[in-house]
Design a protein around this motif. Structure first.
Motif, PDB file in Angstrom:
ATOM      1  N   GLY A   1       0.060  -5.846  -4.783  1.00 36.80           N
ATOM      2  CA  GLY A   1      -0.221  -4.429  -4.552  1.00 36.80           C
ATOM      3  C   GLY A   1       0.834  -3.523  -5.171  1.00 36.80           C
ATOM      4  N   ASN A   2       1.038  -2.376  -4.509  1.00 38.21           N
ATOM      5  CA  ASN A   2       1.927  -1.328  -5.004  1.00 38.21           C
ATOM      6  C   ASN A   2       3.298  -1.850  -5.467  1.00 38.21           C
ATOM      7  N   SER A   3       3.590  -1.670  -6.740  1.00 39.52           N
ATOM      8  CA  SER A   3       4.888  -2.033  -7.338  1.00 39.52           C
ATOM      9  C   SER A   3       5.230  -3.519  -7.238  1.00 39.52           C
ATOM     10  N   ALA A   4       4.195  -4.354  -7.230  1.00 41.77           N
ATOM     11  CA  ALA A   4       4.430  -5.798  -7.090  1.00 41.77           C
ATOM     12  C   ALA A   4       5.226  -6.349  -8.267  1.00 41.77           C
ATOM     13  N   ALA A   5       4.885  -5.901  -9.484  1.00 42.81           N
ATOM     14  CA  ALA A   5       5.565  -6.442 -10.662  1.00 42.81           C
ATOM     15  C   ALA A   5       7.058  -6.143 -10.604  1.00 42.81           C
ATOM     16  N   ARG A   6       7.394  -4.893 -10.210  1.00 43.04           N
ATOM     17  CA  ARG A   6       8.819  -4.537 -10.122  1.00 43.04           C
ATOM     18  C   ARG A   6       9.514  -5.344  -9.022  1.00 43.04           C
ATOM     19  N   GLY A   7       8.805  -5.562  -7.915  1.00 38.97           N
ATOM     20  CA  GLY A   7       9.375  -6.341  -6.809  1.00 38.97           C
ATOM     21  C   GLY A   7       9.647  -7.770  -7.227  1.00 38.97           C
ATOM     22  N   ARG A   8       8.674  -8.371  -7.891  1.00 33.82           N
ATOM     23  CA  ARG A   8       8.849  -9.767  -8.329  1.00 33.82           C
ATOM     24  C   ARG A   8      10.016  -9.881  -9.309  1.00 33.82           C
ATOM     25  N   ALA A   9      10.101  -8.887 -10.190  1.00 32.79           N
ATOM     26  CA  ALA A   9      11.172  -8.916 -11.192  1.00 32.79           C
ATOM     27  C   ALA A   9      12.543  -8.849 -10.506  1.00 32.79           C
TER      28      ALA A   9
ATOM     29  N   GLY B   1       0.896  -1.158   0.000  1.00 29.94           N
ATOM     30  CA  GLY B   1       0.000   0.000   0.000  1.00 29.94           C
ATOM     31  C   GLY B   1       0.921   1.191   0.000  1.00 29.94           C
ATOM     32  N   ILE B   2       1.212   1.686   1.231  1.00 29.41           N
ATOM     33  CA  ILE B   2       2.249   2.706   1.356  1.00 29.41           C
ATOM     34  C   ILE B   2       3.592   2.050   1.065  1.00 29.41           C
ATOM     35  N   THR B   3       3.737   0.831   1.576  1.00 29.63           N
ATOM     36  CA  THR B   3       4.958   0.073   1.314  1.00 29.63           C
ATOM     37  C   THR B   3       4.990  -0.321  -0.154  1.00 29.63           C
ATOM     38  N   ALA B   4       6.089  -0.002  -0.839  1.00 28.98           N
ATOM     39  CA  ALA B   4       6.220  -0.422  -2.229  1.00 28.98           C
ATOM     40  C   ALA B   4       6.923  -1.769  -2.266  1.00 28.98           C
ATOM     41  N   CYS B   5       6.372  -2.702  -3.048  1.00 27.64           N
ATOM     42  CA  CYS B   5       6.928  -4.051  -3.079  1.00 27.64           C
ATOM     43  C   CYS B   5       8.355  -4.096  -3.611  1.00 27.64           C
ATOM     44  N   ASP B   6       8.729  -3.120  -4.436  1.00 24.98           N
ATOM     45  CA  ASP B   6      10.118  -3.176  -4.918  1.00 24.98           C
ATOM     46  C   ASP B   6      11.105  -2.850  -3.796  1.00 24.98           C
ATOM     47  N   ALA B   7      10.676  -1.996  -2.845  1.00 29.03           N
ATOM     48  CA  ALA B   7      11.528  -1.714  -1.688  1.00 29.03           C
ATOM     49  C   ALA B   7      11.667  -2.971  -0.830  1.00 29.03           C
ATOM     50  N   VAL B   8      10.547  -3.701  -0.690  1.00 31.30           N
ATOM     51  CA  VAL B   8      10.564  -4.942   0.082  1.00 31.30           C
ATOM     52  C   VAL B   8      11.502  -5.950  -0.590  1.00 31.30           C
ATOM     53  N   ALA B   9      11.366  -6.080  -1.896  1.00 29.89           N
ATOM     54  CA  ALA B   9      12.211  -7.023  -2.634  1.00 29.89           C
ATOM     55  C   ALA B   9      13.677  -6.626  -2.515  1.00 29.89           C
ATOM     56  N   ASP B  10      13.926  -5.341  -2.578  1.00 30.80           N
ATOM     57  CA  ASP B  10      15.291  -4.839  -2.421  1.00 30.80           C
ATOM     58  C   ASP B  10      15.840  -5.230  -1.047  1.00 30.80           C
TER      59      ASP B  10
END
Ligand code: GDP
Ligand code: MN
Length: 380
Positions: A338-346, A308-317
């Motif tokens: 959710g937010n930036s999930a595709a970038r996080g998964r990539a 949500g506020i948390t972007a998944c790419d930051a989590v993935a990073d």
């Protein structure tokens, strides 16, 4: 947070419960002076946040000030169940006629408190309850209604406590309420040879959620019982150690709670609760993963993040960083949505770590993590 006996004693005294005269020190020489001021004889008691000090040799009766100094020297620095004795309390000895047990403890399942009382105090209540369950009385107390004198009378009656202990039961309830405690225990509460009712030992556990208005005992995380919880607290993480084998990390308390449920629904047990919060940074994720992976009970980790506020790419990073820092030997199942999930998964795909796998749904991720945890240990 648990209080020391001397702190519990102070609270009891403030609420009108009779306690022996006493003073705390970390110096044997000072102990001698305190004993002299108490009249010569003194009970020297290790101040550690664990029970069974008596059995461990941490409670000694000294016949004179010199003996009090010697006992203090002996007890200071002692190790009692992994707790180092940094201070002793010297108390005026009382002549015991009978020892009783009384406590109020939070009963989460019942949504209330439980009064526990017994005329067989002195030993650990669990032992009494195991050997002679009929000797331990349990009476529910509705926190909204509070403890009425009538209930206190009923508890004392049922447990076979002397009538004067009704007053102690009422005051002890006031300690619980006013100090925001989850547990108050007096073991033993004694009747002295001269007929007084005295609280000889005290245990108080404060509710950490009330810390903002109960600041007198200092930093609440200074003494977290579990070393992993202490480490997590030092990093500002919202971590609670549990009994299972699936490490759980998520963002938002609600999502983490449901993740625990889903893991349990898959036939495994969660090893912890860890909420990295909204707006979690890569740093927080890396810290969280490192704490969870250092739990020897953990067999697999489930990262469940809904951005949500948390972007998944930051989590993935953060996960990628943690992989380099902690070199995991356990499988990690990640579900990002959710937010930036595709970038996080990539990002995770690009890192292609052999122990990291991704799932697209919470149920799917939980069932993979549960399978890893309950299957035979994986290599690595
Ligand atoms: P615990 O072992 O950690 O629970 O420490 P307690 O403070 O309960 O002390 C253990 C036992 O020491 C008590 O159950 C009492 O039997 C005994 N004790 C403690 N203080 C006194 C005292 O002033 N007089 C006497 N006679 N015994 C005491
Ligand atoms: Mn005790």
């Amino acid at each position: 947070m648990d209080l020391y006996e001397h702190q519990a004693r102070e609270l009891f005294a403030e609420h009108g419960i009779v306690v022996p005269r006493a003073e705390v020190t970390d110096s044997p020489a000072r102990a001698r002076e305190i004993a002299r001021a108490l009249g010569g004889r003194a009970v020297v008691k290790a101040q550690v946040k664990t029970g069974g000090r008596g059995k461990a040799g941490g409670v000694r009766l000294a016949a004179d000030p010199a003996a009090a100094e010697e006992a203090s020297r002996h007890i200071l620095g002692m190790d009692i169940k992994g707790h180092r004795v940094e201070a002793v309390m010297l108390a005026e000895p009382v002549d015991i006629q009978q020892e009783f047990y009384v406590s109020y403890v939070l009963d989460r399942a019942a949504g209330g408190f439980l009064a526990v009382a017994s005329a067989e105090g002195g030993t650990e209540i669990e032992e009494v309850a195991a050997e002679r369950p009929e000797a331990v009385v349990r009476v529910p107390v509705d926190p909204a209604a509070g403890l009425t004198t009538a209930t206190a009378v009923r508890i004392a009656d049922a447990a076979g406590l002397p009538p004067q202990s009704v007053d102690v039961l009422v005051r002890l309830w006031q300690v619980l309420v006013r100090e925001d405690a989850l547990l108050v225990e007096v073991n033993p509460l004694v009747r002295t040879v001269d007929g007084r009712i005295v609280a000889l030992d005290g245990k108080v556990t404060l509710d950490d959620n009330a810390h903002f208005r109960q600041t007198r005992w200092g930093e609440r995380h200074a003494t977290a019982a579990d070393p992993l919880e202490a480490r997590a607290a030092a990093k500002g993480l919202n971590y609670v150690k549990l009994d299972g084998e699936v490490g759980v990390i998520g963002n938002g308390a609600g999502l983490v709670m449901s993740t625990l449920d889903v893991v349990a629904g898959c036939g495994a047990r969660p090893a912890n609760f860890l909420d990295i919060g909204g707006g979690a940074s890569a740093r927080v994720m890396a810290d969280g993963l490192s704490v969870v992976l250092s739990d020897p009970a953990v067999k697999s980790v489930l990262v469940n993040v809904f951005g949500g506020i948390t972007a998944c790419d930051a989590v993935a990073d953060g996960i990628v960083r943690a992989l380099d820092e902690v070199r995991p030997t356990k499988p990690i199942v990640v579900r990002l949505d959710g937010n930036s999930a595709a970038r996080g998964r990539a990002l995770l795909d690009a890192r292609a770590h052999p122990l990291v796998e991704q799932a697209t749904t919470m149920d799917g991720a939980a069932s993979r993590a549960a399978r890893h945890a309950t299957a035979a240990p994986t290599a690595g």
